[in-house]
Scaffold this motif. Sequence first.
Motif, PDB file in Angstrom:
ATOM      1  N   THR A 120       0.824  -1.213   0.000  1.00  0.00           N
ATOM      2  CA  THR A 120       0.000   0.000   0.000  1.00  0.00           C
ATOM      3  C   THR A 120       0.851   1.254   0.000  1.00  0.00           C
ATOM      4  OG1 THR A 120      -1.825  -1.138   1.132  1.00  0.00           O
ATOM      5  CG2 THR A 120      -1.783   1.276   1.239  1.00  0.00           C
ATOM      6  N   TRP A 121       1.812   1.325   0.917  1.00  0.00           N
ATOM      7  CA  TRP A 121       2.598   2.552   1.015  1.00  0.00           C
ATOM      8  C   TRP A 121       3.593   2.699  -0.126  1.00  0.00           C
ATOM      9  CZ3 TRP A 121       1.353   6.771   3.230  1.00  0.00           C
ATOM     10  CH2 TRP A 121       0.490   6.760   4.333  1.00  0.00           C
ATOM     11  N   LYS A 126      -8.783   6.588  -1.964  1.00  0.00           N
ATOM     12  CA  LYS A 126      -9.792   5.546  -1.819  1.00  0.00           C
ATOM     13  C   LYS A 126     -11.054   5.882  -2.614  1.00  0.00           C
ATOM     14  CE  LYS A 126      -8.297   5.096   2.996  1.00  0.00           C
ATOM     15  NZ  LYS A 126      -7.335   4.023   2.808  1.00  0.00           N
ATOM     16  N   ARG A 127     -11.875   4.851  -2.848  1.00  0.00           N
ATOM     17  CA  ARG A 127     -13.205   5.060  -3.408  1.00  0.00           C
ATOM     18  C   ARG A 127     -14.212   4.804  -2.303  1.00  0.00           C
ATOM     19  NH1 ARG A 127     -16.198   1.491  -8.053  1.00  0.00           N
ATOM     20  NH2 ARG A 127     -16.772   0.254  -6.219  1.00  0.00           N
ATOM     21  N   TYR A 128     -15.169   5.718  -2.157  1.00  0.00           N
ATOM     22  CA  TYR A 128     -16.097   5.650  -1.036  1.00  0.00           C
ATOM     23  C   TYR A 128     -17.516   5.336  -1.495  1.00  0.00           C
ATOM     24  CZ  TYR A 128     -12.268   7.686   1.542  1.00  0.00           C
ATOM     25  OH  TYR A 128     -11.038   7.897   2.113  1.00  0.00           O
ATOM     26  N   GLY A 139     -14.974   2.638   2.572  1.00  0.00           N
ATOM     27  CA  GLY A 139     -14.047   2.962   1.496  1.00  0.00           C
ATOM     28  C   GLY A 139     -13.213   1.753   1.134  1.00  0.00           C
ATOM     29  N   MET A 140     -12.589   1.834  -0.033  1.00  0.00           N
ATOM     30  CA  MET A 140     -11.660   0.770  -0.409  1.00  0.00           C
ATOM     31  C   MET A 140     -10.479   1.371  -1.147  1.00  0.00           C
ATOM     32  SD  MET A 140     -13.526  -1.309  -3.512  1.00  0.00           S
ATOM     33  CE  MET A 140     -13.581  -0.683  -5.197  1.00  0.00           C
ATOM     34  N   ASN A 141      -9.322   0.769  -0.891  1.00  0.00           N
ATOM     35  CA  ASN A 141      -8.098   1.192  -1.551  1.00  0.00           C
ATOM     36  C   ASN A 141      -8.064   0.681  -2.992  1.00  0.00           C
ATOM     37  OD1 ASN A 141      -7.203   2.488   0.721  1.00  0.00           O
ATOM     38  ND2 ASN A 141      -5.811   0.861   1.357  1.00  0.00           N
ATOM     39  N   PRO A 142      -7.166   1.207  -3.812  1.00  0.00           N
ATOM     40  CA  PRO A 142      -7.014   0.686  -5.173  1.00  0.00           C
ATOM     41  C   PRO A 142      -6.543  -0.770  -5.156  1.00  0.00           C
ATOM     42  CG  PRO A 142      -5.945   2.828  -4.946  1.00  0.00           C
ATOM     43  CD  PRO A 142      -6.295   2.372  -3.565  1.00  0.00           C
ATOM     44  N   LEU A 143      -6.727  -1.444  -6.271  1.00  0.00           N
ATOM     45  CA  LEU A 143      -6.241  -2.808  -6.449  1.00  0.00           C
ATOM     46  C   LEU A 143      -4.720  -2.780  -6.528  1.00  0.00           C
ATOM     47  CD1 LEU A 143      -6.945  -5.821  -7.060  1.00  0.00           C
ATOM     48  CD2 LEU A 143      -6.923  -5.183  -9.486  1.00  0.00           C
ATOM     49  N   ILE A 144      -4.066  -3.477  -5.605  1.00  0.00           N
ATOM     50  CA  ILE A 144      -2.605  -3.522  -5.551  1.00  0.00           C
ATOM     51  C   ILE A 144      -2.179  -4.967  -5.336  1.00  0.00           C
ATOM     52  CG2 ILE A 144      -0.517  -2.686  -4.408  1.00  0.00           C
ATOM     53  CD1 ILE A 144      -2.185  -0.351  -3.310  1.00  0.00           C
ATOM     54  N   ILE A 161      -7.346  -5.916  -2.556  1.00  0.00           N
ATOM     55  CA  ILE A 161      -7.977  -4.646  -2.206  1.00  0.00           C
ATOM     56  C   ILE A 161      -8.246  -4.640  -0.712  1.00  0.00           C
ATOM     57  CG2 ILE A 161     -10.121  -3.299  -2.361  1.00  0.00           C
ATOM     58  CD1 ILE A 161     -10.218  -3.885  -5.312  1.00  0.00           C
ATOM     59  N   GLN A 162      -7.904  -3.538  -0.072  1.00  0.00           N
ATOM     60  CA  GLN A 162      -8.195  -3.361   1.348  1.00  0.00           C
ATOM     61  C   GLN A 162      -9.456  -2.524   1.509  1.00  0.00           C
ATOM     62  OE1 GLN A 162      -5.304  -1.099   3.555  1.00  0.00           O
ATOM     63  NE2 GLN A 162      -6.432  -1.262   5.481  1.00  0.00           N
TER      64      GLN A 162
END
Length: 289
Positions: free
Chosen positions: A35-36, A191-193, A208-213, A217-218
Motif C-alpha cells: 500500500t505505502w 480511496k473510493r467511497y 471505502g476501499m483502496n485501489p487494487l494492488i 484490495i483493502q
Amino acid sequence: MRSSDWYLTEDVDDFLARAGGFLRSRPGAHLMQLTWAERVRVRGAAAFAQTPGFGVLEQDGEVTGTFYRLPPHALGLSPLTPEQADSLAAHLAGLGHSPTSVGADQDTATAFAEAWQRHTGVTAKPRDVRVRLYRLGTLTPPEPLPAGRARVLGEQDLDQAIFWCGEFAKAVGEDVTVDADTWLSTRYADKRYTLWETPDGTPVSVAGMNPLIGGQIQVDIVYTPAHLRGNGYAGAVAAEVSRAALAAGAQEVVLFADRSNPTSNALYQRLGYRPLSDWAAYDLTPSAP
C-alpha cells in the motif's frame, strides 16, 4: 545474520524492482508494504514532508523481509523472525537512525521493539490500540438489508468524502486534519467511497476501499455515527464495498478491525471475513532525562 544483509533505498522503483515479487507472493501479510509503496510511487516522494525510505533483507540472493519508513520516522515491517528483526535494529542503530514508532504483525513488532531496546537502550512503549487483519472468504451479505441503497461517491462528492473521513478520523482518535486543504496529503485521498443512504437520501454509513494492488484490495474505512448504529447500516455498506472489490478483480479482500470492539469483529465474520493476523505498534521515543 549480518546487519549488512539489509539494503536501504529512497527510490521506490528500486525497492519494488528488488522486492515486488516477494511482496506480491503473500499480499495479505505484506498489505502495508504494498500500500505505502504504491502511494509513494503514485504521489511521488516530493508529496511527503520528508523522503520516505525502504529496506530489503536479501540472503543468498533471495528477499526474505522488507520495511518502509514514513515521516516522521515511523517504521512498518513485513513479517520477520526475531533474528531478522534484531539484524534490522542493529543496522538502523548503527546508521544513527531514530525511528519514532514501529508497526507490524504482533510477533514482528514485539521482536523489533525488544531488539531496539537492546541496541539503543530506548524503552519501547506498546500502544493501546491493537488491530486484527481479516481476509474475506465467501462473502455473505446480511439478510435482510436495511431500507435504503448504496451510492458510490464521485469527484462531485468530494465535500461528502472529506466530511465522513474527518468524522471517522475523530472517532478513532487519529491525529490528522482532514479538510479541503489537507485532503491530498492524507491517506484518505486515494480511496473510493460508498455511502449507505436511507430511502429519503440521508447518508447514514460509509465504507471505502483502496485501489487494487498486487491482486488485493483493502476495505478501509467502515464508519457509522454512534447514534445510528445498531440498524444494520455498517453491514450493508461493508458488504457492498466488499462485493465491489471482488467485481474489480481482487483475488483477496482484506480489512483491519479494532480487536477491542467485539461488535465490529463479529460483523465482519458474519460477512465472511476470517482472521489473518494480529497487529501491534510501539512508540520508540526516548524518555526525557
